[in-house]
Design an enzyme around this catalytic site. Structure first.
Site, PDB file in Angstrom:
ATOM      1  N   THR A  97       1.020  -1.192  -0.205  1.00 35.73           N
ATOM      2  CA  THR A  97       0.433  -0.516   0.016  1.00 35.73           C
ATOM      3  C   THR A  97       1.163   1.254   0.117  1.00 35.73           C
ATOM      4  O   THR A  97       2.318   1.438   0.670  1.00 35.73           O
ATOM      5  CB  THR A  97      -0.636  -0.223   1.770  1.00 35.73           C
ATOM      6  OG1 THR A  97      -1.882   1.237   1.094  1.00 35.73           O
ATOM      7  CG2 THR A  97       0.161   0.207   2.563  1.00 35.73           C
ATOM      8  N   CYS A 203      -3.148  -3.422  -2.720  1.00 31.82           N
ATOM      9  CA  CYS A 203      -3.089  -4.576  -1.875  1.00 31.82           C
ATOM     10  C   CYS A 203      -3.497  -5.922  -3.311  1.00 31.82           C
ATOM     11  O   CYS A 203      -4.337  -6.536  -2.921  1.00 31.82           O
ATOM     12  CB  CYS A 203      -4.704  -3.707  -1.709  1.00 31.82           C
ATOM     13  SG  CYS A 203      -4.795  -2.833   0.116  1.00 31.82           S
TER      14      CYS A 203
END
Length: 251
Positions: A97, A203
């Protein structure tokens, strides 16, 4: 030790993780400016260890980071497309992320042993927290059984080849639990530079109809202070009362 990403089922009941009625309130700390990730990680680990020993109160710590990527325990090297910013192995669950200015990161340090020793319920409650906070800005956030985080429908964007509605992630979740004390937490995109997500597969989700968004991109002119207020108001019904920190942080 529990050290994994836990997927939330949308079929699970809405979770509450209230502390016992005689527990002290959760410290609510907001740090101005940009906090370097290694410093934040050291502070979180120290506080989580103290919470597990029963030597420190629980805490929610709201900060911003300079631009960086973090890799969770499930991160694939192939998902790092362009290491334009520093990359940190975070030790939390999940994959890659981005963190940076304009994104509110909330590190949540709670004692699940006295609340509810259930990591799945904890993740579900974090999702509920973010969804409730977004309601303050007339945004409908949703959880997905196969994707951690909070998503918003984007009917203005192209659908998938199978006709599925486009969706964008507005808030991410990545947690770690050690001796039932939590650390790491959530991130809410208030007004970050969304192009910075282009250096990674966020992700691990690469489908073209699934992207990343922010309050600003959704035409919500929200200050960080307003976002913080919404987060605090939504936190207390789910986790219990908060208070301003009574001591100076180590950082």
């Amino acid at each position: 030790m529990i050290h994994k990403r836990v997927l939330n089922s949308r079929l699970a009941p809405r979770a509450l993780l209230l502390a016992p009625h005689n527990a002290p309130p959760v410290e609510w700390v907001v740090t101005p400016g940009l906090t370097h990730f290694p410093d934040a990680l050291a502070e979180m680990e120290a506080r989580a260890e103290a919470i597990a020993r029963g030597d420190a109160p629980e805490r929610v710590w709201l900060i911003e980071h300079p631009p960086l990527y973090t890799a969770g325990t499930s991160a694939k090297n192939s998902d790092l497309i362009d290491a334009r910013f520093p990359v940190h192995r975070a030790g939390r669950g999940g994959q890659f992320t981005y963190h940076g200015p304009g994104q509110r990161v909330a590190y949540v340090m709670l004692d699940l042993k006295r609340r509810r020793p259930d990591v799945r319920a904890y993740v579900a409650t974090l999702e509920s927290w973010l969804i409730e906070a977004l309601k303050a800005f007339d945004i409908v956030g949703e959880a997905r059984a196969d994707r951690v985080g909070v998503w918003v429908a984007r009917p203005d964007k192209p659908r998938s080849p199978r006709g599925e509605m486009a969706e964008d992630k507005i808030a991410a979740i990545g947690v770690r639990v050690r001796r039932w004390a939590t650390f790491h937490g959530v991130s809410l995109n208030v007004d970050p530079d969304l192009t910075h997500f282009g250096g990674i597969v966020p992700c691990g989700i690469a489908q073209a109809h699934l992207g990343v968004t922010s309050l600003a991109e959704l035409a919500r002119a929200v200050t960080m202070a307003q976002a913080d207020a919404a987060l605090r108001a939504a936190f207390e019904p789910l986790f219990g009362p908060t208070c301003e920190a009574l001591q100076t942080m180590r950082l």
